[in-house]
Design a protein around this motif. Structure first.
Motif, PDB file in Angstrom:
ATOM      1  N   LEU A   1       0.845  -1.199   0.000  1.00  0.00           N
ATOM      2  CA  LEU A   1       0.000   0.000   0.000  1.00  0.00           C
ATOM      3  C   LEU A   1       0.881   1.249   0.000  1.00  0.00           C
ATOM      4  N   PRO A   2       1.565   1.523  -1.099  1.00  0.00           N
ATOM      5  CA  PRO A   2       2.553   2.612  -1.117  1.00  0.00           C
ATOM      6  C   PRO A   2       1.970   4.000  -0.925  1.00  0.00           C
ATOM      7  N   GLN A   3       0.653   4.166  -1.087  1.00  0.00           N
ATOM      8  CA  GLN A   3       0.048   5.487  -0.895  1.00  0.00           C
ATOM      9  C   GLN A   3      -0.394   5.732   0.547  1.00  0.00           C
ATOM     10  N   GLU A   4      -0.337   4.689   1.386  1.00  0.00           N
ATOM     11  CA  GLU A   4      -0.801   4.833   2.761  1.00  0.00           C
ATOM     12  C   GLU A   4       0.295   5.408   3.663  1.00  0.00           C
ATOM     13  N   LYS A   5      -0.074   6.365   4.476  1.00  0.00           N
ATOM     14  CA  LYS A   5       0.843   6.931   5.454  1.00  0.00           C
ATOM     15  C   LYS A   5       0.891   6.036   6.692  1.00  0.00           C
ATOM     16  N   VAL A   6       2.089   5.845   7.213  1.00  0.00           N
ATOM     17  CA  VAL A   6       2.285   5.034   8.414  1.00  0.00           C
ATOM     18  C   VAL A   6       2.854   5.909   9.528  1.00  0.00           C
ATOM     19  N   ILE A   7       2.269   5.782  10.717  1.00  0.00           N
ATOM     20  CA  ILE A   7       2.853   6.359  11.936  1.00  0.00           C
ATOM     21  C   ILE A   7       3.251   5.179  12.816  1.00  0.00           C
ATOM     22  N   TYR A   8       4.522   5.101  13.120  1.00  0.00           N
ATOM     23  CA  TYR A   8       5.047   3.941  13.843  1.00  0.00           C
ATOM     24  C   TYR A   8       5.574   4.345  15.211  1.00  0.00           C
ATOM     25  N   PHE A   9       5.258   3.514  16.218  1.00  0.00           N
ATOM     26  CA  PHE A   9       5.796   3.735  17.554  1.00  0.00           C
ATOM     27  C   PHE A   9       6.465   2.458  18.046  1.00  0.00           C
ATOM     28  N   GLY A  10       7.767   2.549  18.324  1.00  0.00           N
ATOM     29  CA  GLY A  10       8.508   1.444  18.906  1.00  0.00           C
ATOM     30  C   GLY A  10       8.869   1.764  20.346  1.00  0.00           C
ATOM     31  N   ASP A  11       8.394   0.933  21.270  1.00  0.00           N
ATOM     32  CA  ASP A  11       8.620   1.203  22.696  1.00  0.00           C
ATOM     33  C   ASP A  11       9.964   0.612  23.136  1.00  0.00           C
ATOM     34  N   THR A  12      11.021   1.089  22.502  1.00  0.00           N
ATOM     35  CA  THR A  12      12.347   0.499  22.695  1.00  0.00           C
ATOM     36  C   THR A  12      12.882   0.669  24.106  1.00  0.00           C
ATOM     37  N   ALA A  13      12.408   1.659  24.843  1.00  0.00           N
ATOM     38  CA  ALA A  13      12.887   1.869  26.211  1.00  0.00           C
ATOM     39  C   ALA A  13      12.426   0.762  27.149  1.00  0.00           C
ATOM     40  N   ARG A  14      11.315   0.092  26.780  1.00  0.00           N
ATOM     41  CA  ARG A  14      10.758  -0.929  27.676  1.00  0.00           C
ATOM     42  C   ARG A  14      10.734  -2.315  27.024  1.00  0.00           C
ATOM     43  N   SER A  15      11.397  -2.440  25.898  1.00  0.00           N
ATOM     44  CA  SER A  15      11.502  -3.723  25.207  1.00  0.00           C
ATOM     45  C   SER A  15      12.530  -4.603  25.922  1.00  0.00           C
ATOM     46  N   PRO A  16      12.306  -5.935  25.921  1.00  0.00           N
ATOM     47  CA  PRO A  16      11.221  -6.693  25.296  1.00  0.00           C
ATOM     48  C   PRO A  16       9.998  -6.802  26.206  1.00  0.00           C
ATOM     49  N   TYR A  17       8.841  -7.036  25.593  1.00  0.00           N
ATOM     50  CA  TYR A  17       7.604  -7.217  26.339  1.00  0.00           C
ATOM     51  C   TYR A  17       7.441  -8.665  26.817  1.00  0.00           C
ATOM     52  N   GLY A  18       8.094  -9.605  26.152  1.00  0.00           N
ATOM     53  CA  GLY A  18       7.886 -11.022  26.426  1.00  0.00           C
ATOM     54  C   GLY A  18       7.981 -11.428  27.884  1.00  0.00           C
ATOM     55  N   PRO A  19       9.004 -10.978  28.625  1.00  0.00           N
ATOM     56  CA  PRO A  19       9.126 -11.398  30.029  1.00  0.00           C
ATOM     57  C   PRO A  19       8.194 -10.658  30.986  1.00  0.00           C
ATOM     58  N   ARG A  20       7.516  -9.631  30.523  1.00  0.00           N
ATOM     59  CA  ARG A  20       6.703  -8.795  31.411  1.00  0.00           C
ATOM     60  C   ARG A  20       5.345  -9.449  31.696  1.00  0.00           C
ATOM     61  N   SER A  21       4.708  -8.988  32.752  1.00  0.00           N
ATOM     62  CA  SER A  21       3.384  -9.511  33.104  1.00  0.00           C
ATOM     63  C   SER A  21       2.344  -8.994  32.111  1.00  0.00           C
ATOM     64  N   ALA A  22       1.217  -9.697  32.058  1.00  0.00           N
ATOM     65  CA  ALA A  22       0.138  -9.278  31.170  1.00  0.00           C
ATOM     66  C   ALA A  22      -0.350  -7.877  31.535  1.00  0.00           C
ATOM     67  N   GLY A  23      -0.400  -7.573  32.836  1.00  0.00           N
ATOM     68  CA  GLY A  23      -0.839  -6.253  33.265  1.00  0.00           C
ATOM     69  C   GLY A  23       0.080  -5.148  32.797  1.00  0.00           C
ATOM     70  N   GLU A  24       1.375  -5.379  32.869  1.00  0.00           N
ATOM     71  CA  GLU A  24       2.333  -4.391  32.377  1.00  0.00           C
ATOM     72  C   GLU A  24       2.145  -4.161  30.876  1.00  0.00           C
TER      73      GLU A  24
END
Length: 269
Positions: free
Chosen positions: A25-48
């Motif tokens: 979709l080359p005409q679509e604009k993308v706004i991306y957010f990477g939460d790199t300060a708190r990555s990775p999410y895998g070990p975190r609790s579901a609530g976090e």
């Protein structure tokens, strides 16, 4: 003003979805957010993870997007319904598209899934697969080393093969004929994963399948952009912007600008 597709992830993994979006979709604009300060999410609790996802969505909503894509398997597994209750626009995750693609691909009915600790612990893929096809046999394996390896920008290093083989050793030799890459970071390591699993195992990228689903949903809802102009994408990250920019430009093959975001609220609300 063109409405964008807002994409969020725990770090750089969601860029694999963005790359496919830009291609399809080359005409679509993308706004991306990477939460790199708190990555990775895998070990975190579901609530976090729910709290973090909610916080990012609240940030992205200010840009008036037409769709939110949770391009993180862990966040999709535990937070997507919470986010759908909070916003009035479509919210897409990465688990169902990957599951559907695996069901179409498998010949033996035996499917492998790799993901973060959080994704595998949630059993979200196993549930999604058996919802579609109850007799499917699933082998799941948590690979906690892989997402942080990608976040460090090491996916092109010689050590990638060793880290991947170590992570997949419990799955190698199992009678699976396709393997779901149940973390959007894993396509960065697709060559090493394919080498480890061998030519008889088809890899299913949840990132690729999610981009196809986004395209389909926008088409059926008559929400596709038809301006004829190439969009200017926006990228945000909560951690070190230089490494994020280096990884993003290397992966997307284009120059981008990064806006660092410093959270003004505590990590846990």
């Amino acid at each position: 003003m063109q409405q964008a597709i807002a994409v969020l992830d725990s770090g750089v993994g969601g860029l694999t979805v963005v790359k496919e979006l830009m291609r399809q979709l080359p005409q679509e604009k993308v706004i991306y957010f990477g939460d790199t300060a708190r990555s990775p999410y895998g070990p975190r609790s579901a609530g976090e993870v729910r709290t973090f996802t909610r916080q990012i969505v609240e940030y992205l909503i200010q840009f008036n997007p037409k769709m939110i894509v949770i391009a993180c398997n862990t966040a999709t597994a535990v937070a997507i319904e919470d986010i759908r209750e909070r916003v009035s626009i479509p919210v897409i995750g990465v688990i169902l598209p990957g599951a559907r693609a695996a069901i179409k691909t498998t010949r033996s009915g035996v499917i492998g899934v790799i993901g973060t600790d959080g994704t595998i612990r949630s059993n979200a893929y196993e549930y999604a697969l058996r919802l579609i096809s109850p007799n499917i046999q699933v082998y799941s394996e948590a690979c906690p080393l892989l997402a942080p390896f990608v976040e460090k920008g090491l996916f092109g290093a010689d050590s990638a093969n060793e880290v991947v083989e170590q992570s997949l050793r419990q799955l190698i030799g199992k009678p699976i004929d396709c393997l779901i890459l149940g973390c959007t970071h894993y396509p960065f390591l697709v060559e090493a994963i394919s080498r480890a699993m061998g030519p008889d195992v088809t890899l299913i990228s949840s990132a690729d399948e999610t981009a196809r689903e986004i395209s389909t949903i926008l088409y059926h809802r008559d929400m596709l952009t038809s301006s004829g102009q190439l969009p200017i994408h926006q990228f945000f990250c909560s951690g070190e912007p230089d490494l994020f920019k280096q990884i993003a430009q290397n992966w997307l093959k284009e120059q981008i600008s990064i806006t660092p975001v410093v959270w003004q609220v505590p990590n846990i609300l």
